[in-house]
Motif scaffolding. Sequence first.
Motif, PDB file in Angstrom:
ATOM      1  N   THR A  19       0.825  -1.214   0.000  1.00 10.70           N
ATOM      2  CA  THR A  19       0.000   0.000   0.000  1.00 10.70           C
ATOM      3  C   THR A  19       0.854   1.256   0.000  1.00 10.70           C
ATOM      4  O   THR A  19       0.605   2.186  -0.763  1.00 10.70           O
ATOM      5  N   GLY A  20       1.865   1.276   0.848  1.00  7.33           N
ATOM      6  CA  GLY A  20       2.725   2.455   0.937  1.00  7.33           C
ATOM      7  C   GLY A  20       3.458   2.739  -0.365  1.00  7.33           C
ATOM      8  O   GLY A  20       3.555   3.892  -0.802  1.00  7.33           O
ATOM      9  N   LEU A  21       3.978   1.698  -0.992  1.00 11.66           N
ATOM     10  CA  LEU A  21       4.705   1.876  -2.246  1.00 11.66           C
ATOM     11  C   LEU A  21       3.769   2.370  -3.349  1.00 11.66           C
ATOM     12  O   LEU A  21       4.115   3.298  -4.094  1.00 11.66           O
ATOM     13  N   ILE A  22       2.593   1.779  -3.429  1.00 10.85           N
ATOM     14  CA  ILE A  22       1.612   2.228  -4.436  1.00 10.85           C
ATOM     15  C   ILE A  22       1.282   3.694  -4.219  1.00 10.85           C
ATOM     16  O   ILE A  22       1.266   4.492  -5.161  1.00 10.85           O
ATOM     17  N   ARG A  23       1.015   4.070  -2.978  1.00 12.84           N
ATOM     18  CA  ARG A  23       0.657   5.467  -2.669  1.00 12.84           C
ATOM     19  C   ARG A  23       1.800   6.425  -2.985  1.00 12.84           C
ATOM     20  O   ARG A  23       1.589   7.483  -3.571  1.00 12.84           O
ATOM     21  N   LEU A  24       3.032   6.057  -2.601  1.00 16.02           N
ATOM     22  CA  LEU A  24       4.189   6.923  -2.836  1.00 16.02           C
ATOM     23  C   LEU A  24       4.416   7.140  -4.334  1.00 16.02           C
ATOM     24  O   LEU A  24       4.509   8.287  -4.796  1.00 16.02           O
ATOM     25  N   ARG A  41       2.820  14.695   5.628  1.00 16.08           N
ATOM     26  CA  ARG A  41       1.668  15.550   5.320  1.00 16.08           C
ATOM     27  C   ARG A  41       1.015  15.123   3.994  1.00 16.08           C
ATOM     28  O   ARG A  41      -0.201  15.077   3.884  1.00 16.08           O
ATOM     29  N   THR A  42       1.829  14.764   3.014  1.00 19.16           N
ATOM     30  CA  THR A  42       1.319  14.368   1.696  1.00 19.16           C
ATOM     31  C   THR A  42       0.644  13.004   1.736  1.00 19.16           C
ATOM     32  O   THR A  42      -0.389  12.792   1.109  1.00 19.16           O
ATOM     33  N   LEU A  43       1.254  12.074   2.461  1.00 13.22           N
ATOM     34  CA  LEU A  43       0.721  10.712   2.566  1.00 13.22           C
ATOM     35  C   LEU A  43       0.099  10.520   3.947  1.00 13.22           C
ATOM     36  O   LEU A  43       0.407   9.569   4.667  1.00 13.22           O
ATOM     37  N   SER A  44      -0.804  11.404   4.301  1.00 12.19           N
ATOM     38  CA  SER A  44      -1.354  11.454   5.659  1.00 12.19           C
ATOM     39  C   SER A  44      -2.155  10.207   6.047  1.00 12.19           C
ATOM     40  O   SER A  44      -2.371   9.959   7.232  1.00 12.19           O
ATOM     41  N   ASP A  45      -2.566   9.420   5.071  1.00 11.50           N
ATOM     42  CA  ASP A  45      -3.311   8.193   5.375  1.00 11.50           C
ATOM     43  C   ASP A  45      -2.385   7.032   5.750  1.00 11.50           C
ATOM     44  O   ASP A  45      -2.861   5.964   6.140  1.00 11.50           O
ATOM     45  N   LEU A  46      -1.074   7.248   5.658  1.00 12.67           N
ATOM     46  CA  LEU A  46      -0.100   6.212   6.008  1.00 12.67           C
ATOM     47  C   LEU A  46       0.612   6.576   7.305  1.00 12.67           C
ATOM     48  O   LEU A  46       0.837   7.749   7.594  1.00 12.67           O
ATOM     49  N   SER A  47       0.996   5.558   8.059  1.00  7.21           N
ATOM     50  CA  SER A  47       1.781   5.790   9.275  1.00  7.21           C
ATOM     51  C   SER A  47       3.211   6.152   8.887  1.00  7.21           C
ATOM     52  O   SER A  47       3.645   5.891   7.754  1.00  7.21           O
ATOM     53  N   THR A  48       3.951   6.717   9.810  1.00  5.20           N
ATOM     54  CA  THR A  48       5.350   7.044   9.526  1.00  5.20           C
ATOM     55  C   THR A  48       6.150   5.774   9.217  1.00  5.20           C
ATOM     56  O   THR A  48       7.048   5.798   8.378  1.00  5.20           O
ATOM     57  N   THR A  49       5.801   4.673   9.865  1.00  3.93           N
ATOM     58  CA  THR A  49       6.471   3.400   9.574  1.00  3.93           C
ATOM     59  C   THR A  49       6.186   2.955   8.147  1.00  3.93           C
ATOM     60  O   THR A  49       7.092   2.540   7.420  1.00  3.93           O
ATOM     61  N   GLN A  50       4.931   3.049   7.707  1.00  6.82           N
ATOM     62  CA  GLN A  50       4.574   2.675   6.334  1.00  6.82           C
ATOM     63  C   GLN A  50       5.301   3.567   5.325  1.00  6.82           C
ATOM     64  O   GLN A  50       5.763   3.083   4.289  1.00  6.82           O
TER      65      GLN A  50
END
Length: 160
Positions: A19-24, A41-50
């Motif tokens: 999910t994180g890679l797809i979003r990034l 801030r840009t990927l606010s739906d992801l945790s800092t770990t993700q």
Amino acid sequence: MSPAPHPQLQRIRRTLSSTGLIRLVSEIDDNGVIPSRALTRTLSDLSTTQIRQAVEQADTLGLLDRSSTDLGLTPAGRTLADLYDATARWARQHDLPGPVSTFTERIRSVFALLAEPGETHPRPPSSDATGARQIGQLLAEWVGTHQVHGLHHHMYGVAA
């Protein structure tokens, strides 16, 4: 329905389903470079770990073009973004995983269709397996073109 039963391709498929890679990758492709300091801030739906894991995966796969303060996409990252777009478009045409789904859910569901026979995955939505095979072929071509053969698993999905 797997494009190739090769275990390395399956590991890469799982990594590219993150999910994180797809979003990034999609965020940078859609909106341009992201300042490193603005990732949370840009990927606010992801945790800092993700986010950290996604950046590590993207770096390992050679997807990120880094300036001193920004993250952009390399040619490999741009072609992966195109693969994600084609995958999501096919999934949307077939209501995968459902009529109302996110971009990420659509990609993950199609990549699950490409899983090895023993893995759990949804059944094809119709007799149109040709499109899924084409996505599988595009994925195999991306892996071959971008020389990710030497990767192996670690706790975040891939490592050099």
